[in-house]
Write an enzyme that holds these catalytic residues in place. Structure first.
Site: not given
Ligand code: NOJ
Length: 547
Positions: A245, A276
């Site tokens: 993310d 690893e």
């Molecule tokens: C990207 C994710 O896809 C989204 O859904 C989220 O709100 C933000 N990152 C924050 O984690």
């Protein structure tokens, strides 16, 4: 319930059999068909599996409820593996499954090594991994490292005083800004200031997203170690990799906060950790919609894959027009300067953006042609659950408006749509009856049947996962054409951007000899001297084998 599922499974296997009919015509001389199933098994085994896999993004909450509480869960998802495999899915990416107060649908993690009790237990995850692996399928988890929940014990400790052992684990400031955090002070998408006052410390903490998502301080080596340990925990459990993310945002600096050298150094450590373990892969959620190149490093030391959102989130615009270049430019721009072997992840939607149905302004051929490009262009396709049904948006939000594209899967026609015997956590989207798997699986003209045939056409063909891609620009500006070559074979994909009239185009420098063999879709292609003359119906698409 069980009878209904058995009937559906039978129905699915019938469509699966029909779906190979595109492939059943005898090959022209010199184009013998190898054993595609055996080839697919080989391509999906070993460290390069991620290039050849079709990945399915699953929102566990909305896939399948197994206990009648209206919330999808891990045992439910495990029970749907047969249906997903019948579609042609090879790997799953699960949106966050960790414990969470749910300020951002799980992207606010309260415990990196636990499972959200709404979704099940660690044992349920182990069972999912075992069942998936027994089928030759893979499971990737969402790794949300930029921030935690404000309910995470790390933050609870950090916010308690200015001198506790975790006081420096987050990004704190005496004022709602900091010279060395040059990322702006207002997060428009999340409608909040980026700094929030914590009374106990009488200081502000930085958050790129909701106030319940404080950013971790990756300049602190303890944070680096703790988060890498969390990743190791899941690798030890046998997960096949991660979707990372907003990974570019980990470290802040005065000059900016996106993929600065310190963040890249962390990513290299994460990659070394994955290396690893055998056969693991990770995909970056790029925060750069122009190019995914920064995520690949030298091609071996950072991400295995990175999303191309330039195409993935914006295809609705070029497909509303008639210029093939509008699509090929997007596909080329993102890859320019990429190291050899860089693998893009191709999407036409996700939990963050409108359903493909909406992006396509409800014109089915647009999302189908976009999906065709997604499955045949260079990269690994990630299907957002429900795209294979042409799922439509909902109207209710529980967390925020992104819930419109996070509604439960309608597996069957009836009440609860096979998703739940209780009340679903959020109402189904529009048209759940006719977009249910049960309704579509029996209809060869449905989106589901389209997807199943398309994935079958891609399967066991090395050129798509790992081959070269060459755009061919003929004399019709409306025809998108590209050649894929690899594994001793070559393919031609053509798509018409014209929705009114058939298009004929003359393509030069097309590989292979003899007449192309149509594998999927509808178009004609004939060699004329050195050129290949292709006619594509309005809104049409086709895939040919050239050699
Ligand atoms: C990207 C994710 O896809 C989204 O859904 C989220 O709100 C933000 N990152 C924050 O984690």
């Amino acid at each position: 319930m069980h009878l209904a599922r058995a009937a559906l499974a039978l129905c699915l296997s019938i469509v699966a059999a029909c779906s190979t009919s595109d492939d059943a015509s005898p090959p022209p001389t010199g184009l013998a068909e190898p054993d595609r199933a055996a080839l697919a098994r080989r391509l999906l085994t070993g460290p390069e599996w991620y290039r050849h896999a079709v990945v399915y993004e699953a929102y566990v909450r909305s896939l399948q409820d197994s206990n009648g509480d209206g919330v999808g869960d891990l045992p439910g998802l495990t029970s749907r593996l047969p249906e997903l495999q019948a579609l042609g899915v090879d790997a799953l990416w699960l949106m966050p499954i960790n414990p969470t107060p749910f300020a951002d649908s799980g992207y606010d993690v309260a415990d990196y090594t636990g499972v959200n009790p709404d979704y099940g237990t660690l044992a349920d995850l182990d069972a999912l991994l075992a069942a998936a692996h027994a089928r030759g399928m893979r499971v990737m988890l969402d790794l949300v490292l930029n921030h935690t929940s404000d309910q995470h014990p790390w933050f609870q400790e950090s916010r308690a005083s200015r001198d506790n052992p975790k006081a420096d684990w987050y990004v704190w400031s005496d004022t709602p800004s900091r010279a060395d955090v040059g990322c702006g002070t207002f997060q428009a998408q999340f409608g909040a200031e980026a700094w929030t006052l914590s009374k106990a410390r009488n200081q502000y903490y930085f958050h790129r997203f909701y106030p319940g998502q404080p950013d971790l301080n990756y300049r602190n080596p303890q944070v680096v170690k703790a988060t890498l340990d969390a990743a190791r925990f899941w690798l030890d459990r046998g997960v096949d990799g991660f979707r990372c993310d907003v990974i570019g945002l980990l470290v802040e600096s005065a000059d900016g906060c996106d993929m600065i050298p310190e963040t890249q150094a962390y990513i290299r450590q994460l990659r070394a950790l994955l290396d690893e373990y055998p056969d693991r892969a990770m995909v970056a959620e790029s925060t750069n919609y122009e190019t995914a190149v920064p995520y690949f490093g030298d091609g071996h030391d950072m991400f295995h894959m990175a999303f191309n959102f330039g195409f993935g989130y914006f295809w609705g615009f070029p497909f509303a027009g008639t210029e093939a270049r509008a699509v090929s430019d997007k596909l080329e721009a993102s890859r320019r300067g990429a190291p050899p072997g860089a693998q893009e992840a191709l999407v036409i939607g996700s939990h963050d953006v409108s359903r493909a149905y909406v992006a396509a302004q409800k014109v089915p051929s647009r999302w189908r042609r976009a999906a065709f490009v997604q499955m045949t262009a260079a990269g690994t396709p990630f299907i957002y659950y429900g795209e294979e049904l042409g799922l439509r948006p909902g109207k209710v939000k529980v967390v925020d408006s992104r819930d419109y594209q996070r509604t439960p899967m309608p597996w069957t026609r009836g009440p609860g749509h096979g998703f739940t015997t209780g009340t679903p956590w959020i109402p189904f989207g529009e048209g759940a009856e006719e977009t249910s798997l049960e309704a579509e699986a029996g209809d060869p003209a449905s989106d589901y049947a389209f997807y199943q045939r398309l994935l079958a056409a891609r399967r066991g063909r090395e050129a798509f996962g790992a081959g070269t891609m060459t755009f061919l620009h003929g004399d019709s500006p409306a025809v998108l054409a590209f050649e894929r070559a690899g594994g001793g074979e070559a393919y031609l994909a053509v798509v018409s951007m014209d929705e009114a009239a058939p298009q004929t185009t003359r393509l030069s420098a097309v590989g292979g000899e003899g007449e192309p063999r149509l594998l999927f879709g509808a178009a004609t292609a004939a060699r004329e001297g050195d050129a290949l003359v292709v006619t594509v119906p309005a809104e049409g698409m086709a895939l040919f084998r050239l050699r």
